[in-house]
Design a protein around this motif. Structure first.
Motif, PDB file in Angstrom:
ATOM      1  N   ARG A  21     -21.876   2.868 -40.143  1.00 27.43           N
ATOM      2  CA  ARG A  21     -20.589   3.367 -39.675  1.00 27.43           C
ATOM      3  C   ARG A  21     -20.386   4.815 -40.146  1.00 27.43           C
ATOM      4  O   ARG A  21     -20.839   5.193 -41.212  1.00 27.43           O
ATOM      5  CB  ARG A  21     -19.465   2.496 -40.239  1.00 27.43           C
ATOM      6  N   PRO A  22     -19.662   5.653 -39.259  1.00 29.95           N
ATOM      7  CA  PRO A  22     -19.437   7.035 -39.674  1.00 29.95           C
ATOM      8  C   PRO A  22     -18.534   7.074 -40.896  1.00 29.95           C
ATOM      9  O   PRO A  22     -17.647   6.242 -41.076  1.00 29.95           O
ATOM     10  CB  PRO A  22     -18.747   7.639 -38.452  1.00 29.95           C
ATOM     11  N   LEU A  24     -15.569   8.333 -43.484  1.00 27.68           N
ATOM     12  CA  LEU A  24     -14.139   8.581 -43.288  1.00 27.68           C
ATOM     13  C   LEU A  24     -13.857  10.033 -42.914  1.00 27.68           C
ATOM     14  O   LEU A  24     -12.974  10.317 -42.109  1.00 27.68           O
ATOM     15  CB  LEU A  24     -13.382   8.213 -44.581  1.00 27.68           C
ATOM     16  N   ARG A  27     -14.149  10.570 -39.183  1.00 24.77           N
ATOM     17  CA  ARG A  27     -13.009  10.030 -38.449  1.00 24.77           C
ATOM     18  C   ARG A  27     -11.808  10.960 -38.527  1.00 24.77           C
ATOM     19  O   ARG A  27     -11.097  11.176 -37.545  1.00 24.77           O
ATOM     20  CB  ARG A  27     -12.639   8.657 -39.022  1.00 24.77           C
ATOM     21  N   LEU A  28     -11.572  11.507 -39.668  1.00 24.26           N
ATOM     22  CA  LEU A  28     -10.446  12.423 -39.834  1.00 24.26           C
ATOM     23  C   LEU A  28     -10.612  13.672 -38.979  1.00 24.26           C
ATOM     24  O   LEU A  28      -9.655  14.191 -38.411  1.00 24.26           O
ATOM     25  CB  LEU A  28     -10.284  12.802 -41.308  1.00 24.26           C
ATOM     26  N   ARG A  29     -11.847  14.153 -38.870  1.00 22.67           N
ATOM     27  CA  ARG A  29     -12.093  15.328 -38.039  1.00 22.67           C
ATOM     28  C   ARG A  29     -11.794  15.032 -36.570  1.00 22.67           C
ATOM     29  O   ARG A  29     -11.199  15.847 -35.868  1.00 22.67           O
ATOM     30  CB  ARG A  29     -13.550  15.771 -38.198  1.00 22.67           C
ATOM     31  N   ARG A  30     -12.226  13.851 -36.124  1.00 26.54           N
ATOM     32  CA  ARG A  30     -11.953  13.478 -34.729  1.00 26.54           C
ATOM     33  C   ARG A  30     -10.448  13.370 -34.480  1.00 26.54           C
ATOM     34  O   ARG A  30      -9.937  13.821 -33.459  1.00 26.54           O
ATOM     35  CB  ARG A  30     -12.620  12.146 -34.409  1.00 26.54           C
ATOM     36  N   LEU A  31      -9.736  12.762 -35.388  1.00 28.07           N
ATOM     37  CA  LEU A  31      -8.287  12.609 -35.250  1.00 28.07           C
ATOM     38  C   LEU A  31      -7.599  13.971 -35.217  1.00 28.07           C
ATOM     39  O   LEU A  31      -6.689  14.206 -34.422  1.00 28.07           O
ATOM     40  CB  LEU A  31      -7.749  11.763 -36.405  1.00 28.07           C
TER      41      LEU A  31
END
Length: 261
Positions: A21-22, A24, A27-31
């Motif tokens: 899994r990527p 955290l 994920r924050l960058r994508r958000l």
């Protein structure tokens, strides 16, 4: 030593577990990117709305009129009631069209277009009179659809007069005056051009008894509006065959007659 089954079990576990899994941080960058994109779209939408409705750049500043013949540009502008100074995008073109058709019956159709960035164009098509009806000292103009659209003080040049010489006995209730006017208009439209130029009066005595009064005291018994094209062809042939005749009867185009030569 691990046997074949142990190795197979290990491979199966790797497949079931899938890729890692990527983290955290990813994920924050994508958000963050998604939020920035949404904000950009909102700002772009707000800017577009402001430019169209709030800015001075796309305001209605001029109204142009084309196609008028009898009406004046000023009459059309006044009846149109275009809200000069308002955002061009907010101008209700359908309402302007309806207002013009209601206020100026002489208008047959009108196109209302936005001319970016500051104009409204009004392209007018006026009704053309094909007959006029005397009304006291004035004249009522009638178009090709039988619409009485204007009252004028002088009869238009070259437009025949319509005379309704109908008695109550000869006009059954199923043929009211409006119907007889439409029939006369149909006949006026079928009369050959060379004859139409000499037509002074279209006289309606009943639904099937319509006659034409031409220049030089000549007359044409036309009958009803039925078979108008056949009657037109017959009339031209009759006039050619008997050019000195004073009266022509094409009410039955298969049995025409002329007299008074």
């Amino acid at each position: 030593m691990a046997g074949p089954r142990t190795a197979e079990r290990g491979e199966r576990q790797k497949l079931e577990s899938g890729p890692p899994r990527p983290p955290l941080v990813g994920r924050l960058r994508r958000l963050r990117r998604l939020i920035v994109l949404l904000l950009a779209l909102v700002l772009a939408g707000a800017a577009t709305v402001w430019i169209l409705y709030g800015s001075p750049w796309l305001r209605t500043e001029r109204v142009t009129v084309s196609g008028v013949r009898v009406l004046t540009d000023a009459q059309v502008r006044r009846a149109a009631g275009v809200p000069v100074g308002s955002p061009l995008v907010s101008v209700d073109t359908d309402a302007i069209e309806a207002r013009l058709l209601r206020e100026l019956p002489r208008i047959d159709s009108v196109e209302v277009d936005r001319s970016w960035p500051h104009g409204i164009g009004l392209k007018v098509t006026e009704r053309t009179p094909v007959l006029v009806i005397a009304n006291g000292a004035k004249f009522v103009e009638v178009d090709a659809e039988g619409v009485r659209f204007a009252t004028v003080s002088a009869a238009p040049k070259g437009v025949p007069a319509l005379e309704l010489a109908v008695s109550k006995r000869s006009a059954p209730s199923r043929f009211p005056a409006a119907r007889l006017v439409r029939e006369a208009v149909r006949i006026a439209g079928d009369v050959p051009d060379r004859v139409a130029r000499d037509t002074r009066t279209v006289k309606v005595r009943s639904y099937d008894a319509v006659s034409l009064e031409l220049s030089g005291g000549r007359t044409v018994e036309w009958g009803s509006a039925e078979r108008g094209r056949a009657k037109a062809r017959t009339l031209l042939a009759l006039m050619k065959a008997d050019p000195g005749a004073r009266h022509f009867d094409v009410s039955a185009p298969t049995a025409p007659a002329s007299s008074g030569s």
